[in-house]
Design a protein around this motif. Structure first.
Motif, PDB file in Angstrom:
ATOM      1  N   PRO A  18       0.813  -1.219   0.000  1.00 30.30           N
ATOM      2  CA  PRO A  18       0.000   0.000   0.000  1.00 30.30           C
ATOM      3  C   PRO A  18       0.844   1.266   0.000  1.00 30.30           C
ATOM      4  CG  PRO A  18      -0.794  -1.570   1.634  1.00 30.30           C
ATOM      5  CD  PRO A  18       0.481  -2.108   1.096  1.00 30.30           C
ATOM      6  N   ASN A  61     -14.526  -4.800   8.352  1.00 28.36           N
ATOM      7  CA  ASN A  61     -13.413  -4.444   7.467  1.00 28.36           C
ATOM      8  C   ASN A  61     -13.144  -5.513   6.407  1.00 28.36           C
ATOM      9  OD1 ASN A  61     -12.120  -6.414   8.861  1.00 28.36           O
ATOM     10  ND2 ASN A  61     -10.405  -5.161   9.562  1.00 28.36           N
ATOM     11  N   ARG A  87      -8.865  -4.150   2.896  1.00 22.36           N
ATOM     12  CA  ARG A  87      -7.563  -3.542   2.581  1.00 22.36           C
ATOM     13  C   ARG A  87      -6.863  -4.284   1.444  1.00 22.36           C
ATOM     14  NH1 ARG A  87      -8.142  -2.303   8.118  1.00 22.36           N
ATOM     15  NH2 ARG A  87      -7.962  -0.066   8.424  1.00 22.36           N
ATOM     16  N   ASN A  88      -7.197  -5.554   1.320  1.00 21.91           N
ATOM     17  CA  ASN A  88      -6.629  -6.304   0.204  1.00 21.91           C
ATOM     18  C   ASN A  88      -7.251  -5.851  -1.120  1.00 21.91           C
ATOM     19  OD1 ASN A  88      -4.934  -8.215  -0.898  1.00 21.91           O
ATOM     20  ND2 ASN A  88      -6.506  -9.813  -0.832  1.00 21.91           N
ATOM     21  N   ARG A  91      -5.785  -2.062  -1.787  1.00 19.86           N
ATOM     22  CA  ARG A  91      -4.349  -1.888  -2.114  1.00 19.86           C
ATOM     23  C   ARG A  91      -4.106  -1.922  -3.625  1.00 19.86           C
ATOM     24  NH1 ARG A  91      -1.413  -6.812  -3.301  1.00 19.86           N
ATOM     25  NH2 ARG A  91      -2.859  -8.544  -3.087  1.00 19.86           N
TER      26      ARG A  91
END
Ligand code: NAD
Length: 495
Positions: A18, A61, A87-88, A91
């Motif tokens: 990230p 999340n 978040r995966n 990114r």
């Protein structure tokens, strides 16, 4: 094969950096996306985050692959196999996206500000805060409806999120262990082993099928003393289950359920629930009604959706939403009626389409196109304004002519990109698992041609379709491994 899988996994994760993304740019317009479900995630996948300061808010999340949630209740699929960390997903965007795990509790459409609450168990110094927005996309989904039926909220299990599936999984084993407790009475044992599902939509049907599979394939073998008394019942208020499927598939499902020994109670409307008993009104063939009592051990409530409190609260703040009941009313471009720069998608929006993952996904893709186009349009307008200034400033006739030609070309592109089509849904069909390795499919292709299919081959199609739809290669592998594991060792019967 293992080395190959290792390399594949390494290949998938090696670009997880990230820090390589452009940082979020707060000087750009702030686009807040609420939710991490089908609609919001499909928007996030396609939107060019370079154009906005994108902020995502969701109380969880991760993205949840909901079609396989019923299989989590019996341990056919482990819950982590169908969760994909947000978040995966984020990114992969070129410009960073800010994520806050929080629940949006209030939306102020006039001052354009949100109230956020940290609803995790651990609280820091700040548990509530506000966030201003320029543009807002509401994709918060819906909650389970109980129609205000007494006792449902307190006594039933629901099936929407991971904790719901985990609770059901524990309850099933709890009922079994208590039913087989030393000296348990006959009557109590029968009650505890009566598993009731209310709502004959796809959620109720798929769960009933999974539960009966669990009993037939594992529980019966491991706990033989429950064999005669374990029963699954499906209760539906309408004359048949799965109203959205064709008549032929409804008949096939009802017949399969009979063969699997799942009791179907149609024309039976639940009116009240207590800790141990369901009270329902049955409409008989001659039209007369009768109240019946159903003792139960586990009750799973799957009667569809109702708006979440944040959505209901927003509806009261917008006069144009006065008549809205099912969710936020939107126009053909998914803009929330009575607002500007606020869109809604998925189950929280009331449209002419059923609240399905397929509709939400297409709405997300549509909004991504819309936001990408909006940014392009704005860039073109700025270019044209700049060229016009240059045109005024230059004295050369040739330069003026060249600039005018360029302006005309850009204006043409601008006119084209402003002609945005309204959202149009393309239905590709419906699929449902009905237990004993059988599925039903109502597929639409070409110019609205329909193909229906059912049985074990359809189940293979169902499996391959769902694996291919899983979010990541990691999810796909985990789901396949779960299926293999169950085939080889059976399901885990620990609590
Ligand atoms: P649903 O709205 O499709 O079905 C709920 C059912 O509960 C209805 O048939 C209703 O008549 C019945 N009901 C309501 N109150 C009752 C009562 N008091 N007593 C007895 N029955 C009662 O709900 P769902 O299955 O949760 O699905 C929600 C949405 O998600 C739907 O649009 C559905 O198509 C979609 N979905 C699709 C799939 C799939 O395609 N495989 C899977 C899950 C959900």
């Amino acid at each position: 094969a293992l080395i190959g899988l290792g390399y594949l996994a390494y290949g998938i994760y090696e670009d997880r950096h990230p820090v390589d993304q452009h940082p979020a740019d707060p000087s750009k317009k702030t686009l807040v996306i609420l939710g991490s479900g089908w609609g919001s995630v499909s928007l996030l996948k396609k939107i060019d985050t370079e154009n906005y300061n994108v902020v995502v808010i969701s109380p969880r999340n991760f993205f949840l692959f909901t079609p396989l949630l019923p299989a989590c209740t019996t341990g056919t699929i482990e819950h982590r196999s169908i969760m994909e960390p947000l978040r995966n997903i984020l990114r992969h965007k070129t410009a960073a996206v800010t994520f806050y795990e929080a629940e949006c509790t209030q939306i102020d459409p006039v001052n354009r500000v949100l109230t956020l609450r940290d609803n995790s168990e651990i609280k820091g110094d700040i548990a509530e805060t506000s966030l201003p927005f320029d543009y807002l996309v509401i994709g918060v989904g819906a909650q389970n409806t109980t129609f205000g039926i007494p006792g449902v909220q307190e006594n039933a299990c629901f099936l929407k999120e991971i904790p719901d599936a985990q609770k059901i999984r524990t309850r099933i084993m709890d009922c079994i262990e208590t039913a087989t407790f030393k000296d348990q009475t006959e009557e109590e044992r029968k009650r505890l082993l009566h598993m009731v599902v209310v709502g004959g939509g796809p959620t109720g049907v798929e769960f009933a099928g999974e539960l009966q599979d669990f009993f037939e394939e594992d529980l019966r073998k491991w706990v033989p003393e429950i064999s005669d008394d374990f029963h699954v019942s499906l209760v539906e208020a309408l004359p048949n289950v799965l109203p959205m499927f064709s008549k032929q598939l409804i008949n096939y499902t009802e017949k399969t359920f009979k063969d699997e020994k799942i009791n179907i109670h149609t024309k039976t409307m639940v009116k009240k629930v207590t800790e141990k008993t369901i009270f329902a009104e049955v409409t008989k063939a001659d039209g007369t009604k009768e109240m019946i009592e159903m003792p139960y051990g586990l009750l799973v409530w799957a009667t569809g959706n109702a708006p979440r409190s944040v959505v209901r609260d927003l509806m009261t703040k917008i006069p144009a939403q006065a008549k809205a009941r099912r969710g936020l009313e939107v126009n053909d471009y998914l803009v929330v009626n009575g607002t500007e720069g606020i869109w809604a998608l998925g189950d929280c929006a009331a449209t002419k389409y059923a609240p399905t993952a397929q509709v939400a996904t297409q709405q997300g893709q549509y909004l991504a196109r819309l936001f990408n186009t909006m940014a392009k349009t704005q860039a073109l307008e700025e270019d044209i304004a700049h060229l016009e200034e240059l045109g005024h400033a230059t004295a050369s006739i040739d330069d003026k002519k060249a600039i005018a030609t360029e302006i005309e070309a850009k204006a043409k592109t601008l006119r084209r990109s402003k002609r945005l089509m309204p959202f149009q849904y393309t239905h590709q069909g419906s699929l449902a698992y009905i237990g004993s390795d059988k599925a039903i499919a109502d597929l639409t292709f070409g110019d609205g041609n329909n193909l229906t299919s059912s049985g074990q081959l359809t189940y293979l199609f169902w499996r391959s379709a769902y694996v291919s739809m899983c979010f990541s290669t990691r999810n796909k592998l985990l789901v396949i491994m779960d299926w293999l594991k169950v085939k080889m060792f059976g399901r885990d019967v620990s609590r």
